[in-house]
Motif scaffolding. Sequence first.
Motif, mmCIF file in Angstrom:
data_model
loop_
_atom_site.group_PDB
_atom_site.id
_atom_site.type_symbol
_atom_site.label_atom_id
_atom_site.label_comp_id
_atom_site.label_asym_id
_atom_site.label_seq_id
_atom_site.Cartn_x
_atom_site.Cartn_y
_atom_site.Cartn_z
ATOM 1 N N ASN A 71 0.977 -1.229 -0.172
ATOM 2 C CA ASN A 71 0.026 0.062 -0.080
ATOM 3 C C ASN A 71 0.927 1.335 -0.072
ATOM 4 O O ASN A 71 2.070 1.153 0.093
ATOM 5 C CB ASN A 71 -0.998 0.075 1.029
ATOM 6 C CG ASN A 71 -0.226 0.055 2.534
ATOM 7 O OD1 ASN A 71 0.856 0.417 2.675
ATOM 8 N ND2 ASN A 71 -1.086 -0.257 3.523
ATOM 9 N N THR A 72 0.327 2.474 -0.050
ATOM 10 C CA THR A 72 1.085 3.456 -0.075
ATOM 11 C C THR A 72 1.965 4.046 1.039
ATOM 12 O O THR A 72 2.915 4.619 1.103
ATOM 13 C CB THR A 72 0.206 4.714 -0.450
ATOM 14 O OG1 THR A 72 -0.721 4.894 0.505
ATOM 15 C CG2 THR A 72 -0.187 4.612 -1.987
ATOM 16 N N ALA A 73 1.572 3.159 2.359
ATOM 17 C CA ALA A 73 2.404 3.424 3.398
ATOM 18 C C ALA A 73 3.537 2.250 3.428
ATOM 19 O O ALA A 73 4.365 2.475 4.347
ATOM 20 C CB ALA A 73 1.315 3.147 4.559
ATOM 21 N N GLY A 74 3.535 1.503 2.535
ATOM 22 C CA GLY A 74 4.678 0.761 2.604
ATOM 23 C C GLY A 74 4.495 -0.721 3.083
ATOM 24 O O GLY A 74 5.443 -1.440 3.332
ATOM 25 N N ALA A 75 3.328 -1.000 3.583
ATOM 26 C CA ALA A 75 2.964 -2.241 4.108
ATOM 27 C C ALA A 75 2.179 -3.249 2.989
ATOM 28 O O ALA A 75 1.668 -2.911 2.166
ATOM 29 C CB ALA A 75 1.666 -2.051 5.356
ATOM 30 N N ALA A 76 2.843 -4.594 3.208
ATOM 31 C CA ALA A 76 2.094 -5.514 2.379
ATOM 32 C C ALA A 76 0.919 -5.838 2.383
ATOM 33 O O ALA A 76 0.338 -5.749 3.666
ATOM 34 C CB ALA A 76 2.998 -6.946 3.040
ATOM 35 N N VAL A 77 0.013 -5.945 1.203
ATOM 36 C CA VAL A 77 -1.161 -6.196 1.290
ATOM 37 C C VAL A 77 -1.628 -6.987 0.059
ATOM 38 O O VAL A 77 -0.885 -7.432 -0.838
ATOM 39 C CB VAL A 77 -2.061 -4.691 0.822
ATOM 40 C CG1 VAL A 77 -1.858 -3.655 2.071
ATOM 41 C CG2 VAL A 77 -1.365 -4.221 -0.414
ATOM 42 N N ASP A 78 -2.944 -7.830 0.426
ATOM 43 C CA ASP A 78 -3.329 -8.634 -0.638
ATOM 44 C C ASP A 78 -4.527 -8.135 -1.285
ATOM 45 O O ASP A 78 -4.724 -6.967 -0.889
ATOM 46 C CB ASP A 78 -4.178 -9.756 0.134
ATOM 47 C CG ASP A 78 -3.079 -11.031 0.867
ATOM 48 O OD1 ASP A 78 -1.987 -11.074 0.167
ATOM 49 O OD2 ASP A 78 -3.439 -11.397 1.756
ATOM 50 N N SER A 79 -4.588 -8.271 -2.427
ATOM 51 C CA SER A 79 -5.684 -7.812 -3.476
ATOM 52 C C SER A 79 -6.421 -8.959 -4.140
ATOM 53 O O SER A 79 -5.772 -9.981 -4.532
ATOM 54 C CB SER A 79 -4.787 -7.024 -4.440
ATOM 55 O OG SER A 79 -5.870 -6.297 -5.507
ATOM 56 N N ALA A 80 -7.796 -8.737 -4.382
ATOM 57 C CA ALA A 80 -8.495 -9.782 -5.084
ATOM 58 C C ALA A 80 -8.207 -9.975 -6.526
ATOM 59 O O ALA A 80 -8.447 -10.905 -7.122
ATOM 60 C CB ALA A 80 -9.957 -9.534 -4.967
ATOM 61 N N ASN A 81 -7.567 -8.842 -7.093
ATOM 62 C CA ASN A 81 -7.428 -8.831 -8.650
ATOM 63 C C ASN A 81 -6.073 -8.363 -8.852
ATOM 64 O O ASN A 81 -5.851 -7.149 -8.549
ATOM 65 C CB ASN A 81 -8.369 -7.988 -9.196
ATOM 66 C CG ASN A 81 -10.007 -8.333 -9.118
ATOM 67 O OD1 ASN A 81 -10.256 -9.281 -9.545
ATOM 68 N ND2 ASN A 81 -10.522 -7.593 -8.363
ATOM 69 N N VAL A 82 -5.327 -9.493 -9.379
ATOM 70 C CA VAL A 82 -3.719 -9.125 -9.659
ATOM 71 C C VAL A 82 -3.705 -9.595 -11.173
ATOM 72 O O VAL A 82 -3.935 -10.645 -11.286
ATOM 73 C CB VAL A 82 -2.761 -9.674 -8.598
ATOM 74 C CG1 VAL A 82 -1.302 -9.535 -9.076
ATOM 75 C CG2 VAL A 82 -3.138 -9.398 -7.326
ATOM 76 N N SER A 83 -2.762 -8.828 -12.040
ATOM 77 C CA SER A 83 -2.709 -9.145 -13.152
ATOM 78 C C SER A 83 -1.118 -9.021 -13.565
ATOM 79 O O SER A 83 -0.599 -8.056 -12.935
ATOM 80 C CB SER A 83 -3.271 -8.321 -14.285
ATOM 81 O OG SER A 83 -4.726 -8.366 -14.183
ATOM 82 N N VAL A 84 -0.580 -9.998 -14.147
ATOM 83 C CA VAL A 84 0.894 -9.904 -14.482
ATOM 84 C C VAL A 84 1.134 -10.389 -15.821
ATOM 85 O O VAL A 84 0.723 -11.346 -16.174
ATOM 86 C CB VAL A 84 1.686 -11.297 -13.631
ATOM 87 C CG1 VAL A 84 3.143 -11.220 -13.826
ATOM 88 C CG2 VAL A 84 1.297 -10.710 -11.877
ATOM 89 N N VAL A 85 2.103 -9.944 -16.400
ATOM 90 C CA VAL A 85 2.591 -10.155 -18.030
ATOM 91 C C VAL A 85 3.875 -10.266 -17.721
ATOM 92 O O VAL A 85 4.777 -9.323 -17.263
ATOM 93 C CB VAL A 85 2.028 -8.880 -18.650
ATOM 94 C CG1 VAL A 85 2.417 -9.396 -20.300
ATOM 95 C CG2 VAL A 85 0.338 -8.811 -18.901
ATOM 96 N N ILE A 86 4.430 -11.172 -18.624
ATOM 97 C CA ILE A 86 5.827 -11.535 -18.506
ATOM 98 C C ILE A 86 6.182 -11.513 -19.995
ATOM 99 O O ILE A 86 5.599 -12.086 -20.884
ATOM 100 C CB ILE A 86 6.187 -12.796 -17.963
ATOM 101 C CG1 ILE A 86 5.733 -13.174 -16.599
ATOM 102 C CG2 ILE A 86 7.716 -13.155 -18.239
ATOM 103 C CD1 ILE A 86 6.399 -12.481 -15.899
ATOM 104 N N PHE A 87 7.298 -10.600 -20.287
ATOM 105 C CA PHE A 87 7.732 -10.463 -21.667
ATOM 106 C C PHE A 87 9.122 -11.261 -21.620
ATOM 107 O O PHE A 87 10.095 -10.491 -20.853
ATOM 108 C CB PHE A 87 8.093 -9.231 -22.113
ATOM 109 C CG PHE A 87 6.445 -8.424 -22.296
ATOM 110 C CD1 PHE A 87 5.766 -8.486 -23.362
ATOM 111 C CD2 PHE A 87 6.000 -7.606 -21.185
ATOM 112 C CE1 PHE A 87 4.726 -7.966 -23.571
ATOM 113 C CE2 PHE A 87 4.874 -7.024 -21.192
ATOM 114 C CZ PHE A 87 4.161 -7.095 -22.541
ATOM 115 N N GLY A 88 9.502 -12.320 -22.594
ATOM 116 C CA GLY A 88 11.065 -12.732 -22.575
ATOM 117 C C GLY A 88 10.756 -13.936 -23.421
ATOM 118 O O GLY A 88 9.900 -14.288 -24.118
#
Length: 90
Positions: A71-88
């Motif tokens: 989060n913006t305070a620097g604490a680790a957080v979970d999120s229900a929606n995460v997207s990741v794209v890998i280029f390689g």
Amino acid sequence: MKRGVVIAMTSGFNVAGVTDVDTGDYRVIFDRDMVDATYVAVGSAGPGPAGVAIVTFDAFATTHVGVRLWNTAGAAVDSANVSVVIFGVQ
């Protein structure tokens, strides 16, 4: 979320699974290894219960990549929606 388990995905190309390591700490496991660990990772996350989620990456390996959410305070957080794209190269 239950730590150390594989998370359900809505879709994925060359992703064998996603493991929930800890709060805001995930591991994306590749189905086929990357040629080397110099690929590019890009991600986004919807707001979680703690507000905005910032996505960073670590543990670049040929078999997986680490995904971290903050989060913006620097604490680790979970999120229900995460997207990741890998280029390689696989």
